[in-house]
Scaffold this motif. Structure first.
Motif, PDB file in Angstrom:
ATOM      1  N   ASN A 198      10.840  -0.564 -61.999  1.00 19.24           N
ATOM      2  CA  ASN A 198      12.167  -1.042 -61.645  1.00 19.24           C
ATOM      3  C   ASN A 198      13.094   0.146 -61.392  1.00 19.24           C
ATOM      4  OD1 ASN A 198      14.243  -2.819 -61.135  1.00 19.24           O
ATOM      5  ND2 ASN A 198      13.925  -4.011 -62.988  1.00 19.24           N
ATOM      6  N   ASP A 245      15.772   1.043 -62.825  1.00 19.66           N
ATOM      7  CA  ASP A 245      16.676   1.300 -63.948  1.00 19.66           C
ATOM      8  C   ASP A 245      16.744   2.779 -64.330  1.00 19.66           C
ATOM      9  OD1 ASP A 245      14.030   0.968 -64.744  1.00 19.66           O
ATOM     10  OD2 ASP A 245      14.531   0.055 -66.658  1.00 19.66           O
ATOM     11  N   GLU A 298      10.129  -1.806 -66.963  1.00 23.55           N
ATOM     12  CA  GLU A 298      11.488  -1.311 -67.172  1.00 23.55           C
ATOM     13  C   GLU A 298      11.530  -0.431 -68.403  1.00 23.55           C
ATOM     14  OE1 GLU A 298      13.504  -5.119 -67.430  1.00 23.55           O
ATOM     15  OE2 GLU A 298      14.006  -4.999 -65.300  1.00 23.55           O
TER      16      GLU A 298
END
Length: 184
Positions: A117, A119, A157
């Motif tokens: 992801n 992030d 994540e």
């Protein structure tokens, strides 16, 4: 172990999402090797703008890496990116992808994609060209492409050790490893 029985895990995702770091960590913790990304090395050594033919060369080389590394893998083979990213690259930059790339994707057996992801912060460098909102769009494109070819994927994540732990939990949930007793 026969190459046909090796579990194949692809680490995918947009630029600067920790794919290489996660690939190295998983290979180390699982006692195997990973297939390195070839595109970065190739483009860094071009000293000019890449072309359609260059991306074809990258794809061919990446495919040849699969066979070489599969022979050396132990139970599991980790890929630091894979041809899904190359297909999206062809589509976005050139509006077309060679049929042989699509055929190879269709004929490949991948047990699971771990899609990193966005992030993690984007860190610019001379080879990266897709920061900001492009990362979110690419994340969605990669997931859509993975699904369109019928592969399974999970988003990974977290930062640092948490991202690594989350990846191992996902692999365990998909019965690709026994997290209590990884194949080291």
């Amino acid at each position: 172990m026969s190459q046909d029985h090796i579990k194949r895990i692809v680490i995918s995702g947009p630029e600067s999402t920790g794919k290489t770091e996660l690939s190295i960590h998983l290979a180390e913790i699982l006692g195997t090797i990973y297939v390195p990304e070839y595109a970065r090395e190739y483009v860094e050594n071009l000293h000019r703008k890449y072309t359609y033919e260059d991306v074809e060369n990258i794809a061919r080389y990446q495919i040849s890496y699969e066979d070489i590394y599969a022979k050396r893998a132990r139970n599991i083979l980790i890929f630091d990116t894979w041809l899904i990213i190359t297909k999206v690259w062809f589509d976005l930059v050139y509006g077309k992808c060679p049929e042989w790339v699509i055929s190879h994707i269709k004929s490949s057996r991948i047990d699971l994609f771990l899609v990193c992801n966005t992030d993690l912060p984007w860190i610019p460098d001379p080879v990266r060209e897709n920061g900001g909102e492009k990362r979110e769009k690419l994340l969605q494109l990669y997931c859509d492409e993975i699904k369109s070819f019928g592969f399974k994927y999970e988003l990974v994540e977290g930062v640092g050790a948490i991202r690594n732990e989350n990846a191992l939990k996902i692999l365990s949930l998909h019965n690709l490893i026994n997290q209590n007793n990884p194949p080291v």
